[in-house]
Structure formats: structure tokens, C-alpha cells
Design a protein around this motif. Structure first.
Motif, PDB file in Angstrom:
ATOM      1  N   GLY A 120     -48.758  -1.056   3.705  1.00 39.81           N
ATOM      2  CA  GLY A 120     -47.958  -0.931   2.497  1.00 39.81           C
ATOM      3  C   GLY A 120     -46.664  -1.726   2.584  1.00 39.81           C
ATOM      4  N   VAL A 121     -46.039  -1.717   3.755  1.00 35.69           N
ATOM      5  CA  VAL A 121     -44.798  -2.476   3.952  1.00 35.69           C
ATOM      6  C   VAL A 121     -45.072  -3.968   3.817  1.00 35.69           C
ATOM      7  N   TYR A 122     -46.164  -4.432   4.429  1.00 33.75           N
ATOM      8  CA  TYR A 122     -46.490  -5.858   4.394  1.00 33.75           C
ATOM      9  C   TYR A 122     -46.871  -6.304   2.982  1.00 33.75           C
ATOM     10  N   LEU A 123     -47.651  -5.478   2.285  1.00 35.97           N
ATOM     11  CA  LEU A 123     -48.044  -5.842   0.925  1.00 35.97           C
ATOM     12  C   LEU A 123     -46.827  -5.840  -0.001  1.00 35.97           C
ATOM     13  N   GLN A 124     -45.934  -4.892   0.201  1.00 36.06           N
ATOM     14  CA  GLN A 124     -44.705  -4.874  -0.596  1.00 36.06           C
ATOM     15  C   GLN A 124     -43.893  -6.138  -0.363  1.00 36.06           C
ATOM     16  N   LYS A 125     -43.888  -6.633   0.868  1.00 38.75           N
ATOM     17  CA  LYS A 125     -43.205  -7.891   1.188  1.00 38.75           C
ATOM     18  C   LYS A 125     -43.816  -9.046   0.404  1.00 38.75           C
ATOM     19  N   THR A 126     -45.144  -9.091   0.346  1.00 39.60           N
ATOM     20  CA  THR A 126     -45.823 -10.140  -0.419  1.00 39.60           C
ATOM     21  C   THR A 126     -45.414 -10.091  -1.888  1.00 39.60           C
ATOM     22  N   LYS A 127     -45.467  -8.894  -2.470  1.00 41.54           N
ATOM     23  CA  LYS A 127     -45.161  -8.755  -3.893  1.00 41.54           C
ATOM     24  C   LYS A 127     -43.697  -9.107  -4.188  1.00 41.54           C
ATOM     25  N   GLN A 128     -42.794  -8.694  -3.316  1.00 44.51           N
ATOM     26  CA  GLN A 128     -41.382  -9.009  -3.518  1.00 44.51           C
ATOM     27  C   GLN A 128     -41.126 -10.509  -3.428  1.00 44.51           C
ATOM     28  N   ASP A 129     -41.762 -11.154  -2.449  1.00 42.06           N
ATOM     29  CA  ASP A 129     -41.578 -12.605  -2.298  1.00 42.06           C
ATOM     30  C   ASP A 129     -42.124 -13.352  -3.511  1.00 42.06           C
ATOM     31  N   LEU A 130     -43.275 -12.922  -4.017  1.00 36.25           N
ATOM     32  CA  LEU A 130     -43.851 -13.583  -5.185  1.00 36.25           C
ATOM     33  C   LEU A 130     -42.992 -13.367  -6.425  1.00 36.25           C
ATOM     34  N   ALA A 131     -42.486 -12.149  -6.602  1.00 39.12           N
ATOM     35  CA  ALA A 131     -41.641 -11.859  -7.766  1.00 39.12           C
ATOM     36  C   ALA A 131     -40.351 -12.668  -7.706  1.00 39.12           C
ATOM     37  N   ARG A 132     -39.770 -12.760  -6.521  1.00 39.52           N
ATOM     38  CA  ARG A 132     -38.529 -13.526  -6.358  1.00 39.52           C
ATOM     39  C   ARG A 132     -38.782 -15.010  -6.622  1.00 39.52           C
ATOM     40  N   TRP A 133     -39.888 -15.503  -6.093  1.00 42.78           N
ATOM     41  CA  TRP A 133     -40.265 -16.912  -6.311  1.00 42.78           C
ATOM     42  C   TRP A 133     -40.446 -17.212  -7.796  1.00 42.78           C
ATOM     43  N   GLU A 153     -39.213 -15.619 -10.338  1.00 40.13           N
ATOM     44  CA  GLU A 153     -37.944 -15.516 -11.063  1.00 40.13           C
ATOM     45  C   GLU A 153     -37.063 -16.737 -10.798  1.00 40.13           C
ATOM     46  N   GLN A 154     -36.973 -17.130  -9.545  1.00 40.98           N
ATOM     47  CA  GLN A 154     -36.117 -18.265  -9.202  1.00 40.98           C
ATOM     48  C   GLN A 154     -36.614 -19.567  -9.812  1.00 40.98           C
ATOM     49  N   GLU A 155     -37.933 -19.734  -9.836  1.00 42.83           N
ATOM     50  CA  GLU A 155     -38.521 -20.970 -10.358  1.00 42.83           C
ATOM     51  C   GLU A 155     -38.818 -20.890 -11.852  1.00 42.83           C
ATOM     52  N   GLN A 156     -38.539 -19.736 -12.467  1.00 49.14           N
ATOM     53  CA  GLN A 156     -38.829 -19.512 -13.890  1.00 49.14           C
ATOM     54  C   GLN A 156     -40.304 -19.784 -14.197  1.00 49.14           C
ATOM     55  N   LEU A 157     -41.158 -19.071 -13.465  1.00 50.93           N
ATOM     56  CA  LEU A 157     -42.605 -19.247 -13.586  1.00 50.93           C
ATOM     57  C   LEU A 157     -43.232 -18.033 -14.246  1.00 50.93           C
ATOM     58  N   THR A 158     -44.407 -18.229 -14.796  1.00 54.61           N
ATOM     59  CA  THR A 158     -45.169 -17.144 -15.413  1.00 54.61           C
ATOM     60  C   THR A 158     -46.117 -16.552 -14.376  1.00 54.61           C
ATOM     61  N   LEU A 159     -45.855 -15.309 -13.989  1.00 53.59           N
ATOM     62  CA  LEU A 159     -46.666 -14.622 -12.982  1.00 53.59           C
ATOM     63  C   LEU A 159     -47.187 -13.319 -13.562  1.00 53.59           C
ATOM     64  N   LEU A 160     -48.500 -13.187 -13.601  1.00 54.16           N
ATOM     65  CA  LEU A 160     -49.155 -11.978 -14.096  1.00 54.16           C
ATOM     66  C   LEU A 160     -49.773 -11.250 -12.912  1.00 54.16           C
ATOM     67  N   ASP A 161     -49.167 -10.145 -12.502  1.00 57.89           N
ATOM     68  CA  ASP A 161     -49.653  -9.377 -11.362  1.00 57.89           C
ATOM     69  C   ASP A 161     -50.586  -8.276 -11.864  1.00 57.89           C
ATOM     70  N   ALA A 162     -51.891  -8.501 -11.704  1.00 58.26           N
ATOM     71  CA  ALA A 162     -52.897  -7.542 -12.168  1.00 58.26           C
ATOM     72  C   ALA A 162     -53.569  -6.826 -11.014  1.00 58.26           C
ATOM     73  N   GLY A 163     -52.924  -6.852  -9.811  1.00 61.31           N
ATOM     74  CA  GLY A 163     -53.546  -6.242  -8.631  1.00 61.31           C
ATOM     75  C   GLY A 163     -53.909  -4.783  -8.835  1.00 61.31           C
ATOM     76  N   GLN A 164     -53.013  -3.994  -9.458  1.00 63.78           N
ATOM     77  CA  GLN A 164     -53.319  -2.596  -9.765  1.00 63.78           C
ATOM     78  C   GLN A 164     -53.958  -2.557 -11.156  1.00 63.78           C
TER      79      GLN A 164
END
Length: 403
Positions: free
Chosen positions: A327-340, A342-353
Motif C-alpha cells: 500500500g505504501v509503494y502503490l501510494q508512492k506511485t499514485k502520488q508521483d503520477l498525480a504530481r507529474w 499537475e506540474q506538466e499540466q497533463l490529462t490523467l485519468l486514474d481508473a485503477g479503482q
């Protein structure tokens, strides 16, 4: 050994060969007719170009070549390409606005590095293509977002049938063909084919289509679409690729016992956990840089890129989050992707759940393959909140995770 025992042993050996040799011979005949049969793949592509129907290529080994043929045939008509692995198979034209004319170029086991190479080739050589739909996969073995691989320089050029194609046919040895012919799925499939011949009203016609023709006869699916099968495994089931490149999943079984699959996926020796544990959930930063650059170049054409964390079996990702280490590692993945994003102003659709979008267990064929029923819900939510293609192209970006 006593004479009676010897006779018994030889009788058993004789009976074994009498039963297995016909099975081996018939399956070898069918395997040779489907594996490595590039001519039939060309016929399958030509048939779909003429009819716009559902078609199954001769074998999974030829899917990449079939998709390459179809992409080049469609390039002048489309402006949107779906890339990625088989987790993107269900994404179809009907899930997008009419102005996004789509071809689904996703392929079996297509890594993220290879997907990036394909997008970069299209940006360099296909001026009509201005929209990209690309998956970012953490769960799919071997966890493509974590993979350490170089970005290949690809050639997806138009293919003349007399030239050597850029995608080589996969070659199988005789031992591999024998092993394949005697595998349980092949033997079970053979008995199903023989059963279908026995049950058919026109038995000779059924036999001819399976053993003497390169494909089935044309037939009509339940939705009225014409279909033709060059594969021998799922005849007359409408299992195959649609004209837009999406896969029907028509004959695939749906998940029944979700809990058992979820527990298997989160086990310490699971194929889903290996790269998550190895990398501690840190995405490949080089991939993220390339993906952002692809989005920028697409925006310069008046389009953009939609990055999707593909839907997973309802409850699966949540189970990972409950795990003390995973859970800690997966949360790290999701946080890094969300930050990326936001910083790059990209469209990211997270449908994992996927359950947050209303996806059900029966809308999956396994832990990570969602059917069109689930993707319809995910993308319907996305377009309701995205503000249309103009908002995306205008750099009003969306990080969508259903609450």
C-alpha cells in the motif's frame, strides 16, 4: 516381466497412440494453418478494409502485424490513436466525441517503452494524428511504468505485401508446435470444433470451414455486424477486432469469484507485486519525460494526450492499498503520477479503482482486462468532467480520480 504383463503394457501403449496420434495430427494441421500464416493475416486485413466487419486474425502471434496493416490503411482517415497493451483493447470509437476519429492500435504485451516509440513515430510521420490515448500501467505484469528499458526507434511505415515487413512473424519450432498441439486448450478446442461439426445442420460445410478453408464463411453478429474468423479457436462467436481496432471479448469468460483473484494478485509471490516491491513504487522518470513531451507535441497540432491508469478488477487496487508494504509503494506511485500530471499540466485519468466508476466484477475477464462495459462508464465520467476536447487541447487539464 511376465508375458501377460508385457502384453498388457504393449496394449496400453497401443491404445495410447491410437488415441493421441489422431489428436496430434488434427491439431498440427490446424496449428500449421494458423501459426506463422502471414498470407492469411493479409487476407484478414483486406477483408476488414472492404467490409468494416469484425475479424479474428489467424493467431495471437500475428496480432501485431494485423494491427500494423490496419493502422496504415486507416491513417489518412483518423486523427486519434489508442496505444498500449491488451488492457486498452476495449477502448472504442463510440466512447469518444465524433471529432476524434479513432483507431485502437493497442497490442498484446506492448510495453510502455514500445508504446512511447510508437507515439514518437506517429508524431514524426503521421501529420493527421493529433490525439493520443495512452495507458500508464503499474499492475500489468511486468509493471510497465516501473520497467527499465530504452525507448526504441520504430518504423511503422506502410507495408507493401511483397516487401519484408517491419514486424517479423514469430517462428515456432516443431517441438513447440507439438507441445502446443497437445496442450489442454488445444485438445479441448479440437473437441469443441468436432462437436460443432457433429451438431451442425450442414456438416460438410462446417468441416470445410474448419479444416479446408483459410477462414470461416461470413456470418452476422447479434448487433448486425458482419464477421469472419481466420482464427480456429473461437469460430462463429464474433470474437475479434472491430473496424476501429477494439476487441470484442465476445467468447471470453467473465470473472465469477473476484475475491479469489484479488487474494492471488496480492500474494507475496504474485506476478502483480514483483516490480512494485522491486522499485518501491517509483515510476521510471525517463518514461514520464517522454510522455510529457508527446503531449506537448500533440498540443502543438491542436490535439493532446489522454493518459489512463487502466481499470482493475473491482476491489483489487483497494486491497493493495490495505497491504502494510504494498500500500505504501502503490501510494508512492499514485502520488508521483498525480504530481507529474499537475506540474506538466497533463490529462490523467486514474481508473485503477474501477468500482468508483460503477464497474462490476462481471465486466472483467481477469484482474486487469476490462471489457467495453467498464470502459464505457470510465470514459463517460471523464467526458462529463473534461469539458470536451477544446478544454483538453487548451491546456485546461484534468486529473480525474472518481471519489
Amino acid at each position: 516381466m511376465k508375458p501377460d504383463h508385457k502384453r498388457y503394457v504393449w496394449l496400453m501403449v497401443f491404445c495410447f497412440f491410437c488415441s493421441i496420434v489422431p489428436i496430434l495430427a488434427l491439431n498440427l494441421f490446424l496449428v500449421n494453418g494458423s501459426l506463422e500464416n502471414r498470407a492469411n493475416t493479409l487476407l484478414a486485413s483486406q477483408w476488414q478494409a472492404n467490409t468494416h466487419g469484425v475479424v479474428s486474425p489467424p493467431s495471437v502471434l500475428e496480432n501485431a502485424f494485423f494491427k500494423l496493416l490496419r493502422l496504415n490503411d486507416r491513417l489518412s482517415e483518423i486523427n486519434t490513436v489508442v496505444l498500449g497493451s491488451s488492457t486498452s483493447y476495449s477502448i472504442a470509437q463510440e466512447m469518444f466525441p465524433p471529432e476524434m476519429r479513432l483507431y485502437n492500435f493497442s497490442k498484446n504485451a506492448n510495453s510502455l517503452g514500445n508504446t512511447i516509440g510508437e507515439a514518437e513515430y506517429l508524431l514524426d510521420h503521421a501529420p493527421n494524428v493529433k490525439w493520443f490515448v495512452m495507458p500508464i500501467e503499474w499492475a500489468v505484469p511486468p509493471g510497465y511504468i516501473y520497467a527499465e528499458e530504452s525507448i526504441p526507434i520504430l518504423n511503422l511505415a506502410n507495408i507493401a505485401t511483397n516487401d519484408k515487413p517491419p514486424v517479423e512473424a514469430s517462428k515456432a519450432t516443431w517441438l513447440q508446435k507439438i507441445q502446443d498441439s497437445l496442450s489442454y486448450p488445444r485438445i479441448a478446442g479440437l473437441f469443441q470444433l468436432l462437436k460443432s461439426i457433429y451438431a451442425a445442420e450442414q456438416k460438410y460445410s462446417a468441416f470445410r470451414q474448419i479444416f479446408l478453408q483459410s477462414s470461416s464463411d461470413e456470418y452476422i453478429c447479434s448487433d448486425g455486424t458482419i464477421a469472419k474468423d481466420f482464427d480456429i479457436q473461437h469460430r462463429n462467436t464474433c470474437t475479434g477486432f472491430r473496424f476501429d481496432g477494439s476487441w470484442t471479448y465476445a467468447s471470453h469468460e467473465r470473472v465469477g469469484n473476484a475475491r479469489a483473484l484479488i487474494m492471488a494478485a496480492t500474494a507475496s509471490n504474485s506476478k502483480y507485486t514483483g516490480n512494485l516491491l522491486k522499485t518501491k513504487g517509483i515510476p521510471n522518470s525517463a518514461f514520464l519525460r517522454h510522455l510529457a513531451a508527446i503531449a506537448r507535441r500533440a498540443e502543438e497540432r491542436g490535439g493532446g494526450a489522454i493518459f489512463i491508469v487502466p481499470p482493475l478488477l473491482a476491489g483489487l487496487e483497494n486491497e493493495f492499498f490495505q497491504h502494510p508494504k504494498l500500500g505504501v509503494y502503490l501510494q508512492k506511485t499514485k502520488q508521483d503520477l498525480a504530481r507529474w500530471a499537475e506540474q506538466e499540466q497533463l490529462t490523467l485519468l486514474d481508473a485503477g479503482q474501477s468500482e468508483r466508476f460503477g464497474c462490476k466484477t462481471e465486466e472483467f475477464t481477469d484482474q486487469h482486462h476490462a471489457t467495453a462495459a467498464c470502459y464505457n462508464k470510465v470514459l463517460s465520467y471523464f467526458w462529463q468532467n473534461a469539458g470536451g476536447t477544446n478544454a483538453i487541447a487548451g491546456r485546461k487539464k484534468l486529473h480525474a480520480t472518481r471519489k
